[in-house]
Motif scaffolding. Sequence first.
Motif, PDB file in Angstrom:
ATOM      1  N   PRO A   1       0.826  -1.214   0.000  1.00 14.80           N
ATOM      2  CA  PRO A   1       0.000   0.000   0.000  1.00 14.80           C
ATOM      3  C   PRO A   1       0.857   1.258   0.000  1.00 14.80           C
ATOM      4  N   ASP A   2       0.349   2.305  -0.687  1.00  8.07           N
ATOM      5  CA  ASP A   2       1.073   3.577  -0.734  1.00  8.07           C
ATOM      6  C   ASP A   2       0.917   4.351   0.571  1.00  8.07           C
ATOM      7  N   ALA A   3      -0.274   4.269   1.176  1.00  8.67           N
ATOM      8  CA  ALA A   3      -0.545   5.014   2.396  1.00  8.67           C
ATOM      9  C   ALA A   3      -0.239   4.160   3.618  1.00  8.67           C
ATOM     10  N   PRO A   4      -0.007   4.803   4.774  1.00  7.32           N
ATOM     11  CA  PRO A   4       0.211   4.032   6.007  1.00  7.32           C
ATOM     12  C   PRO A   4      -1.036   3.213   6.356  1.00  7.32           C
ATOM     13  N   GLN A   5      -0.820   2.213   7.216  1.00  2.00           N
ATOM     14  CA  GLN A   5      -1.944   1.391   7.644  1.00  2.00           C
ATOM     15  C   GLN A   5      -2.924   2.236   8.453  1.00  2.00           C
ATOM     16  N   PRO A   6      -4.237   2.016   8.284  1.00  2.00           N
ATOM     17  CA  PRO A   6      -5.229   2.869   8.951  1.00  2.00           C
ATOM     18  C   PRO A   6      -5.263   2.620  10.456  1.00  2.00           C
ATOM     19  N   THR A   7      -5.783   3.627  11.179  1.00  2.00           N
ATOM     20  CA  THR A   7      -5.966   3.547  12.620  1.00  2.00           C
ATOM     21  C   THR A   7      -7.387   4.004  12.945  1.00  2.00           C
ATOM     22  N   LEU A   8      -7.708   4.044  14.246  1.00  2.00           N
ATOM     23  CA  LEU A   8      -9.047   4.497  14.646  1.00  2.00           C
ATOM     24  C   LEU A   8      -9.283   5.958  14.294  1.00  2.00           C
ATOM     25  N   ALA A   9      -8.222   6.707  14.088  1.00  2.00           N
ATOM     26  CA  ALA A   9      -8.398   8.106  13.675  1.00  2.00           C
ATOM     27  C   ALA A   9      -8.971   8.214  12.274  1.00  2.00           C
ATOM     28  N   ASP A  10      -8.893   7.141  11.494  1.00  2.00           N
ATOM     29  CA  ASP A  10      -9.416   7.147  10.129  1.00  2.00           C
ATOM     30  C   ASP A  10     -10.838   6.600  10.038  1.00  2.00           C
ATOM     31  N   LEU A  11     -11.499   6.400  11.182  1.00  2.00           N
ATOM     32  CA  LEU A  11     -12.849   5.836  11.150  1.00  2.00           C
ATOM     33  C   LEU A  11     -13.857   6.769  10.484  1.00  2.00           C
ATOM     34  N   ASP A  12     -13.631   8.085  10.585  1.00  2.00           N
ATOM     35  CA  ASP A  12     -14.586   9.012   9.955  1.00  2.00           C
ATOM     36  C   ASP A  12     -14.682   8.758   8.454  1.00  2.00           C
ATOM     37  N   GLY A  13     -13.536   8.552   7.813  1.00  2.00           N
ATOM     38  CA  GLY A  13     -13.576   8.254   6.377  1.00  2.00           C
ATOM     39  C   GLY A  13     -14.266   6.934   6.081  1.00  2.00           C
ATOM     40  N   LEU A  14     -14.041   5.919   6.934  1.00  2.00           N
ATOM     41  CA  LEU A  14     -14.707   4.635   6.736  1.00  2.00           C
ATOM     42  C   LEU A  14     -16.213   4.766   6.880  1.00  2.00           C
ATOM     43  N   LEU A  15     -16.670   5.470   7.912  1.00  2.00           N
ATOM     44  CA  LEU A  15     -18.115   5.641   8.124  1.00  2.00           C
ATOM     45  C   LEU A  15     -18.733   6.442   6.978  1.00  2.00           C
ATOM     46  N   ALA A  16     -17.998   7.424   6.460  1.00  2.00           N
ATOM     47  CA  ALA A  16     -18.525   8.194   5.326  1.00  2.00           C
ATOM     48  C   ALA A  16     -18.696   7.302   4.102  1.00  2.00           C
ATOM     49  N   ASN A  17     -17.768   6.382   3.882  1.00  2.00           N
ATOM     50  CA  ASN A  17     -17.885   5.485   2.723  1.00  2.00           C
ATOM     51  C   ASN A  17     -19.093   4.562   2.838  1.00  2.00           C
ATOM     52  N   VAL A  18     -19.317   3.980   4.021  1.00  2.00           N
ATOM     53  CA  VAL A  18     -20.455   3.059   4.151  1.00  2.00           C
ATOM     54  C   VAL A  18     -21.773   3.819   4.118  1.00  2.00           C
ATOM     55  N   ARG A  19     -21.770   5.083   4.565  1.00  2.00           N
ATOM     56  CA  ARG A  19     -23.006   5.881   4.448  1.00  2.00           C
ATOM     57  C   ARG A  19     -23.329   6.146   2.985  1.00  2.00           C
ATOM     58  N   GLU A  20     -22.295   6.402   2.184  1.00  2.00           N
ATOM     59  CA  GLU A  20     -22.540   6.583   0.744  1.00  2.00           C
ATOM     60  C   GLU A  20     -23.049   5.312   0.106  1.00  2.00           C
ATOM     61  N   ALA A  21     -22.696   4.150   0.681  1.00  2.00           N
ATOM     62  CA  ALA A  21     -23.184   2.876   0.148  1.00  2.00           C
ATOM     63  C   ALA A  21     -24.614   2.575   0.577  1.00  2.00           C
ATOM     64  N   GLY A  22     -25.201   3.423   1.436  1.00  2.00           N
ATOM     65  CA  GLY A  22     -26.593   3.237   1.822  1.00  2.00           C
ATOM     66  C   GLY A  22     -26.817   2.737   3.224  1.00  2.00           C
ATOM     67  N   LEU A  23     -25.767   2.638   4.031  1.00  2.00           N
ATOM     68  CA  LEU A  23     -25.911   2.139   5.394  1.00  2.00           C
ATOM     69  C   LEU A  23     -25.969   3.310   6.363  1.00  2.00           C
ATOM     70  N   THR A  24     -27.023   3.344   7.157  1.00  2.00           N
ATOM     71  CA  THR A  24     -27.136   4.345   8.219  1.00  2.00           C
ATOM     72  C   THR A  24     -26.369   3.851   9.434  1.00  2.00           C
ATOM     73  N   VAL A  25     -25.329   4.582   9.833  1.00  2.00           N
ATOM     74  CA  VAL A  25     -24.467   4.130  10.904  1.00  2.00           C
ATOM     75  C   VAL A  25     -24.154   5.287  11.835  1.00  2.00           C
ATOM     76  N   ASP A  26     -24.188   5.013  13.140  1.00  2.00           N
ATOM     77  CA  ASP A  26     -23.848   5.991  14.160  1.00  2.00           C
ATOM     78  C   ASP A  26     -22.607   5.512  14.905  1.00  2.00           C
ATOM     79  N   ARG A  27     -21.914   6.482  15.517  1.00  2.00           N
ATOM     80  CA  ARG A  27     -20.720   6.150  16.282  1.00  2.00           C
ATOM     81  C   ARG A  27     -20.815   6.786  17.658  1.00  2.00           C
ATOM     82  N   ALA A  28     -20.411   6.007  18.673  1.00  2.00           N
ATOM     83  CA  ALA A  28     -20.376   6.502  20.051  1.00  2.00           C
ATOM     84  C   ALA A  28     -19.032   6.140  20.653  1.00  2.00           C
TER      85      ALA A  28
END
Length: 446
Positions: free
Chosen positions: A305-332
């Motif tokens: 991979p070109d980018a470093p391995q992801p961490t919990l700080a990258d969860l916002d981008g992951l949640l944004a991707n699954v929301r675009e796929a149609g999944l309603t997801v919340d984080r606490a």
Amino acid sequence: MTQTTHTQTTPPGPAGRPRSPEFRLAADALRGLRQDLFQDAFAYDPLPRRSADGPLVRRLSGAVWLPHLVVAALGVIAMSLAVAGSFESGPAGLLCGLLALGPVLLTLARPVGAFWFSLAASTVAALIGRGDFGDWPWLPGSFLSHLVVLTVVALRTRPRTAASMWVMTAVYGFVIGGVFGWHRYDTNVAPMLLVSALVLLAVSVRHIRRQAQQEVTAQQTVTEHERSRRTLLEERTTIARELHDVVAHHMSVVAIQAEAAPYRVQNPPEELEKAFVTIRENAVAALTELRRVLGVVRAEDYEAPDAPQPTLADLDGLLANVREAGLTVDRAVTGAVRELPQGVELSAYRIVQEALSNTLRHAPGASARVEIGYVLGGLGLRIVNTPPPAPHLVKPSPGAGHGITGMRERVSMLNGEMTAGPAEDGGYEVTVFLPVPAATASEGDA
């Protein structure tokens, strides 16, 4: 030294000449006939009861004896036909009925012996139960009795034994018909051979089909076991590739710090400089060996991979991707957010990613919630989704089923705990705890 082994299946003929293929075929046939019908013919072999796993047995407790009852009922029917079809009344007619019943009942304990008893009983019944005219050599009761015996014995033995019994039945019919039945009006050898051939053919097909099903089941079991092993190895290889970047980063930092440390101190002792040089050399050597290990587990088409391995700080981008796929997801998030070891961060990110992917794949239309808890002893994760709004419309997923296996492998690698299963409301829940020693957490905070 070379050792050779010579195997000879049949003895040579006179003067050491090899036997012909026809002779070997006949010898094998006679040997099989002797093994099937003569060797331990009257050995005790009771008819087993029905399996307790069947639906009928679960409904009726006495259904385990159903095969025995069916055989006994057919024996009684054969006995009734023998008594009714006999020209003799009184003890002779009763004897004919018992001679029809006996072989059928004997199949319950000594199946091959019942076949020989049936041939003898048919001969005696034909001699005492008929006049000079009528069917020969089987009376109506003996006819049914012998068919039942052939069927039961064929069901309990292998197809070759059934073929041997049919051949002996044909030999018996022609011999008895020629010796004792030359003056008889009619013979039922041909009907017996035809009907018995059809019955034994059906039984043999059933045997072959059952054997094929058993082989398919065994092969499917082996295939499933191999697929599980392959899945496990693939997941471990993927984890090893990802952890390579984490470990390589730490080793690189150690090497750089060891090289730069002497320059941060004025006039460092010679022993200290040598120690830092040794530390750097060991770190570089460890990096080299780590790259070799990665080369072993890396696939030929693997691209780093070109980018470093992801961490919990990258969860916002992951949640944004699954929301675009149609999944309603919340984080606490609960607890004091802090930086954790990179291996824990990476595993936590991948577990959340896989759990949300499973929700998209297996519960379309459902909503999900990701809960992250920073506690004193480690990190807690809970990913739960609601049931799909139309579960009857959900089609089976073409996925390979690696998700849960991969999550368990990551948790096991970190000595954590994981539970995954249906939730109370019909959804699905994944709960994970990843331990982090207090000293490690403090170093991360520093």
